[in-house]
Design a protein around this motif. Structure first.
Motif, mmCIF file in Angstrom:
data_model
loop_
_atom_site.group_PDB
_atom_site.id
_atom_site.type_symbol
_atom_site.label_atom_id
_atom_site.label_comp_id
_atom_site.label_asym_id
_atom_site.label_seq_id
_atom_site.Cartn_x
_atom_site.Cartn_y
_atom_site.Cartn_z
ATOM 1 N N LEU A 290 52.985 43.416 53.799
ATOM 2 C CA LEU A 290 53.123 42.808 52.477
ATOM 3 C C LEU A 290 51.777 42.319 51.942
ATOM 4 C CD1 LEU A 290 56.460 40.784 52.869
ATOM 5 C CD2 LEU A 290 56.078 42.850 51.516
ATOM 6 N N SER A 291 50.902 41.877 52.839
ATOM 7 C CA SER A 291 49.558 41.459 52.413
ATOM 8 C C SER A 291 48.816 42.639 51.791
ATOM 9 C CB SER A 291 48.764 40.909 53.603
ATOM 10 O OG SER A 291 49.366 39.745 54.122
ATOM 11 N N GLY A 292 48.946 43.812 52.430
ATOM 12 C CA GLY A 292 48.331 45.012 51.876
ATOM 13 C C GLY A 292 48.944 45.412 50.545
ATOM 14 N N ILE A 293 50.269 45.268 50.443
ATOM 15 C CA ILE A 293 50.960 45.607 49.191
ATOM 16 C C ILE A 293 50.544 44.665 48.068
ATOM 17 C CG2 ILE A 293 53.219 45.661 48.056
ATOM 18 C CD1 ILE A 293 54.393 46.659 50.698
ATOM 19 N N VAL A 294 50.432 43.365 48.384
ATOM 20 C CA VAL A 294 50.005 42.384 47.381
ATOM 21 C C VAL A 294 48.585 42.696 46.909
ATOM 22 C CG1 VAL A 294 49.393 39.956 47.015
ATOM 23 C CG2 VAL A 294 51.548 40.537 48.121
ATOM 24 N N ALA A 295 47.702 43.019 47.854
ATOM 25 C CA ALA A 295 46.328 43.376 47.478
ATOM 26 C C ALA A 295 46.321 44.595 46.554
ATOM 27 C CB ALA A 295 45.505 43.650 48.734
ATOM 28 N N SER A 296 47.114 45.600 46.896
ATOM 29 C CA SER A 296 47.217 46.803 46.060
ATOM 30 C C SER A 296 47.789 46.470 44.688
ATOM 31 C CB SER A 296 48.105 47.848 46.750
ATOM 32 O OG SER A 296 47.567 48.218 48.004
ATOM 33 N N SER A 297 48.762 45.558 44.686
ATOM 34 C CA SER A 297 49.391 45.148 43.430
ATOM 35 C C SER A 297 48.389 44.479 42.501
ATOM 36 C CB SER A 297 50.554 44.195 43.721
ATOM 37 O OG SER A 297 51.071 43.647 42.525
ATOM 38 N N ARG A 298 47.576 43.582 43.057
ATOM 39 C CA ARG A 298 46.591 42.874 42.227
ATOM 40 C C ARG A 298 45.518 43.831 41.694
ATOM 41 N NH1 ARG A 298 48.759 39.634 40.017
ATOM 42 N NH2 ARG A 298 47.001 38.225 39.654
ATOM 43 N N LEU A 299 45.150 44.806 42.529
ATOM 44 C CA LEU A 299 44.174 45.803 42.084
ATOM 45 C C LEU A 299 44.779 46.725 41.027
ATOM 46 C CD1 LEU A 299 42.573 46.746 45.518
ATOM 47 C CD2 LEU A 299 41.479 45.456 43.682
ATOM 48 N N GLU A 300 46.030 47.119 41.225
ATOM 49 C CA GLU A 300 46.713 48.001 40.286
ATOM 50 C C GLU A 300 46.869 47.349 38.922
ATOM 51 O OE1 GLU A 300 48.620 51.253 38.682
ATOM 52 O OE2 GLU A 300 47.498 51.099 40.561
ATOM 53 N N MET A 301 47.078 46.021 38.908
ATOM 54 C CA MET A 301 47.255 45.278 37.655
ATOM 55 C C MET A 301 45.914 44.894 37.025
ATOM 56 S SD MET A 301 50.407 42.766 38.821
ATOM 57 C CE MET A 301 50.612 42.001 37.194
ATOM 58 N N ASN A 302 44.815 45.295 37.689
ATOM 59 C CA ASN A 302 43.462 44.943 37.223
ATOM 60 C C ASN A 302 43.270 43.437 37.116
ATOM 61 O OD1 ASN A 302 42.539 47.653 36.908
ATOM 62 N ND2 ASN A 302 43.679 47.800 34.986
ATOM 63 N N ALA A 303 43.976 42.705 37.985
ATOM 64 C CA ALA A 303 43.871 41.241 37.986
ATOM 65 C C ALA A 303 42.666 40.772 38.789
ATOM 66 C CB ALA A 303 45.150 40.630 38.561
ATOM 67 N N HIS A 304 42.236 41.593 39.746
ATOM 68 C CA HIS A 304 41.123 41.223 40.624
ATOM 69 C C HIS A 304 40.301 42.444 40.986
ATOM 70 C CE1 HIS A 304 42.319 37.068 41.301
ATOM 71 N NE2 HIS A 304 43.552 37.479 41.518
ATOM 72 N N THR A 305 39.071 42.170 41.392
ATOM 73 C CA THR A 305 38.229 43.202 41.987
ATOM 74 C C THR A 305 38.423 43.164 43.503
ATOM 75 O OG1 THR A 305 36.355 41.686 42.243
ATOM 76 C CG2 THR A 305 36.532 42.878 40.153
ATOM 77 N N SER A 306 37.900 44.167 44.186
ATOM 78 C CA SER A 306 37.991 44.198 45.650
ATOM 79 C C SER A 306 37.299 42.981 46.260
ATOM 80 C CB SER A 306 37.351 45.480 46.187
ATOM 81 O OG SER A 306 38.025 46.616 45.699
ATOM 82 N N ARG A 307 36.203 42.552 45.646
ATOM 83 C CA ARG A 307 35.467 41.379 46.138
ATOM 84 C C ARG A 307 36.331 40.123 46.048
ATOM 85 N NH1 ARG A 307 32.233 37.705 43.277
ATOM 86 N NH2 ARG A 307 30.712 36.575 44.589
ATOM 87 N N GLU A 308 37.025 39.951 44.951
ATOM 88 C CA GLU A 308 37.886 38.779 44.769
ATOM 89 C C GLU A 308 39.072 38.796 45.733
ATOM 90 O OE1 GLU A 308 36.862 38.345 39.982
ATOM 91 O OE2 GLU A 308 38.750 39.245 40.657
ATOM 92 N N ILE A 309 39.568 39.996 46.041
ATOM 93 C CA ILE A 309 40.637 40.138 47.032
ATOM 94 C C ILE A 309 40.137 39.686 48.405
ATOM 95 C CG2 ILE A 309 42.053 41.805 48.301
ATOM 96 C CD1 ILE A 309 43.155 41.366 45.557
ATOM 97 N N LEU A 310 38.940 40.119 48.776
ATOM 98 C CA LEU A 310 38.374 39.761 50.082
ATOM 99 C C LEU A 310 38.069 38.269 50.170
ATOM 100 C CD1 LEU A 310 35.974 42.792 50.690
ATOM 101 C CD2 LEU A 310 38.131 42.298 51.853
ATOM 102 N N ILE A 311 37.595 37.679 49.076
ATOM 103 C CA ILE A 311 37.341 36.231 49.062
ATOM 104 C C ILE A 311 38.646 35.479 49.255
ATOM 105 C CG2 ILE A 311 36.612 34.279 47.628
ATOM 106 C CD1 ILE A 311 34.577 36.157 46.317
#
Length: 232
Positions: free
Chosen positions: A194-215
């Motif tokens: 689910l953590s991976g799915i949430v990360a993908s979801s935030r990226l798909e919605m253009n809500a965050h960059t990969s850097r913001e996901i990692l932070i």
């Protein structure tokens, strides 16, 4: 050189399952992409405290009475869901925030400060260490994660609050699984997925960059790991 063609009817069982798996996700990839934003709402940070509490009470079922469980859940519901929602509606009506996702860094300061006070209220008055030690340290670590997220805002950096919440919950469940000797790998595996799915979801919605996901992942995991040593 002739190409080697794999016939499905000549494959063994695991190969057939693998081929079926690939075919399903290739065929339904566009459907899955459309479903990703749903997870941003189901696993919104505002609900994570309730999920952690439900998991904790379920696996320590023999310790707490039914009335006590309801009392704890009502406290979490009021303090960590109803109060933030009402406060969000107030901020939205005054123009301080635009959406519940808090997409702008400038929108996060007041909600994060409020969340810090709510976590302090929980660990000081409701989820006390003498009665709910593991859950107490989960909320204490969540408080420190919120403070770190607030520090990020002060430095004009946006951490993914979704990743902060889901990664913190994942570490808590893994720790509880070890602490109570549950020998149940399914919940930790599900939460990692689910953590991976949430990360993908935030990226798909253009809500965050990969850097913001990692932070967000770092901010969520580190306090939970540090406090894990106090109760594991």
């Amino acid at each position: 050189m002739a190409k080697k063609i794999i016939r499905v009817d000549s494959c063994n069982s695991w190969q057939k399952k693998f081929i079926d798996y690939i075919c399903f996700y290739t065929t339904n990839f566009h459907v899955l992409k459309k479903m990703l934003p749903i997870f941003s709402y189901i696993l919104h940070p505002i609900f994570i405290s309730l999920y952690a509490t439900l998991f904790y009470l379920f696996y320590k079922d023999d310790i707490f009475s039914t009335n006590e469980k309801y009392f704890v859940l009502i406290q979490i519901l009021v303090i960590n869901i109803i109060v933030p929602v009402l406060f969000y509606l107030l901020l939205k009506s005054t123009g301080h925030v635009k959406s519940i996702m808090l997409s702008q860094t400038s929108e996060r300061t007041i909600p994060l400060i409020l969340q810090c006070f709510l976590y302090i209220l929980l660990v000081k008055r409701s989820i006390v260490i003498t009665r709910y030690p593991e859950l107490h340290f989960f909320f204490l670590a969540a408080l420190f994660s919120t403070i770190l997220a607030l520090v990020c805002v002060l430095f004009k950096t946006k951490a993914s609050l979704h990743m902060v919440a889901i990664s913190g919950l994942t570490i808590f469940v893994i720790g509880l699984n070890i602490h109570l000797q549950l020998h149940n790998p399914y919940w930790p595996a599900l939460l990692i997925l689910l953590s991976g799915i949430v990360a993908s979801s935030r990226l798909e919605m253009n809500a965050h960059t990969s850097r913001e996901i990692l932070i967000g992942l770092f901010v969520g995991i580190m306090p939970q790991l540090l406090f894990l040593y106090l109760w594991l």
